[in-house]
Design an enzyme around this catalytic site. Structure first.
Site: not given
Length: 372
Positions: A274, A324
């Site tokens: 992440y 994203y």
């Protein structure tokens, strides 16, 4: 839950700016693509989970679903790992047989900034302007303790951008160099523009079902073989800052997932991190033990996280260059790598992929090929 649930369908929209579309429209497109990918019928789906979509009832109406299990997750990025594990648990315990997981984001066309005056109750009272400020402070500490440099940090966005250049769906496909990274404008020192994730519109869908059922579907199942979690709420719940750079968070979550899956760190063929900010990759590599604590700077500088390196990271371009989607698209990439569907960025004989989010609430998921 070990090995009982598999991902059988994945789909996503294009990523970019779509001001004429809403979350429901984008999510419906991703769902349609994932359903086609799986070979299932819409009537087979009896579970629905959504994230960053305003209302699950309207989403179900839009799709024409009548699920017996539903879940609406908060919009936080940590929900990608948490959500997938909640859905897997629901299937493993018989609450649903097949669950569609949908994430949609319209942050770019709505000009969402994820900081500043938009969420003052969270950040401004400590003088922060965005979540990136917390990562900037943690990286400053890492520099002070271990001598890590911003040029070493730059090896992260450069490598991940190179991967994005091999992904026809990625938003950012122009190569960058270490000099480009060092010359990019500062955002919160010592982090620069290329250390920050993108903000784009788009949607992702993953379809999960029981492993036994998955064996009869269109494509080889990708099994959720192991999982782990660690919520470091005592030290990092509000600020998103941790004095030890989430080291214990990632270490505990990662080791749990290895133990459950019955694999070793050395068995992992690719790592999906992440990467909301580039220091997150350094912190994850150290916490998982791919390098010693404090040595992630030289490790990434050596090329270890690039395709062909020791542990390729975010082969789709991640948050820094693909889009994203708060971790959800990285899980799609994990599935595609194991299926052998990643095209020019495909890792040879990829059998084990790990997803990790090194945040205040860390999660780790081990995906394996169905025949492992």
């Amino acid at each position: 839950m070990k090995g009982k649930v598999a991902v059988v369908g994945v789909g996503h929209t294009a990523y970019g700016a779509f001001p004429d579309r809403d979350e429901y429209s984008l999510a419906a497109e991703a769902f349609t693509r994932a359903l086609e990918d799986s070979g299932l019928r819409k009537a087979d789906v009896d579970g629905l989970a959504i994230c960053r979509i305003p209302e699950y009832t309207r989403m179900g109406e839009t799709l024409g679903l009548n699920p017996r299990w539903t879940m609406q997750f908060p919009p936080h990025g940590r929900m990608s790992g948490m959500g997938i594990l909640e859905a897997a648990a629901a299937i493993a315990t018989g609450q649903a047989s097949t669950i569609a997981m949908l994430y949609a984001n319209i942050g770019r066309s709505r000009r969402v900034r994820y900081g500043g005056d938009e969420i003052p109750s969270v950040w401004d009272r400590w003088g922060y302007t965005s979540p990136g400020a917390a990562y900037a402070m943690m990286f400053q500490r890492h520099m002070h303790l271990y001598g890590t440099t911003t040029r070493q940090l730059g090896a992260v966005p450069v490598a991940i951008r190179n991967h994005a250049c091999l992904n026809p769906d990625a938003v950012m496909r122009k190569p960058i160099t270490l000099d480009d990274h060092e010359a990019s404008r500062p955002i919160v020192a010592p982090l620069r523009l290329f250390d920050y994730c993108l903000i784009n519109d788009g949607a992702v869908c993953l379809i999960l079902t029981a492993r036994e059922r998955a064996a009869d579907l269109r494509k080889s199942p990708v099994v959720i073989a192991g999982h782990g979690g660690y919520d470091g709420l005592a030290t990092s719940a509000i600020l998103g800052y941790d004095h030890d750079c989430f080291y214990d968070h990632v270490r505990h979550a990662g080791q749990q997932s290895y133990d459950v899956a019955g694999v070793k760190r050395e068995d992992v063929d690719a790592l999906m991190v992440y990467d909301n900010f580039s220091p997150a990759v350094l912190f994850a590599l150290e916490g998982l033990g791919f390098c010693e604590r404090g040595e992630s700077g030289p490790f990434v500088e050596s090329g270890a996280i690039s395709l062909g390196g020791l542990i390729p990271v975010n082969t789709d371009g991640g948050h820094l260059s693909n889009s994203y989607l708060q971790g959800w698209a990285l899980n799609v990439e994990a599935v595609r790598q194991i299926r052998g569907e990643a095209g020019a960025r495909q890792i040879a004989d990829c059998k084990v992929v790990q997803y990790v989010q090194g945040t205040p609430c860390s999660r780790s998921i081990i995906y394996t090929a169905g025949d492992c």
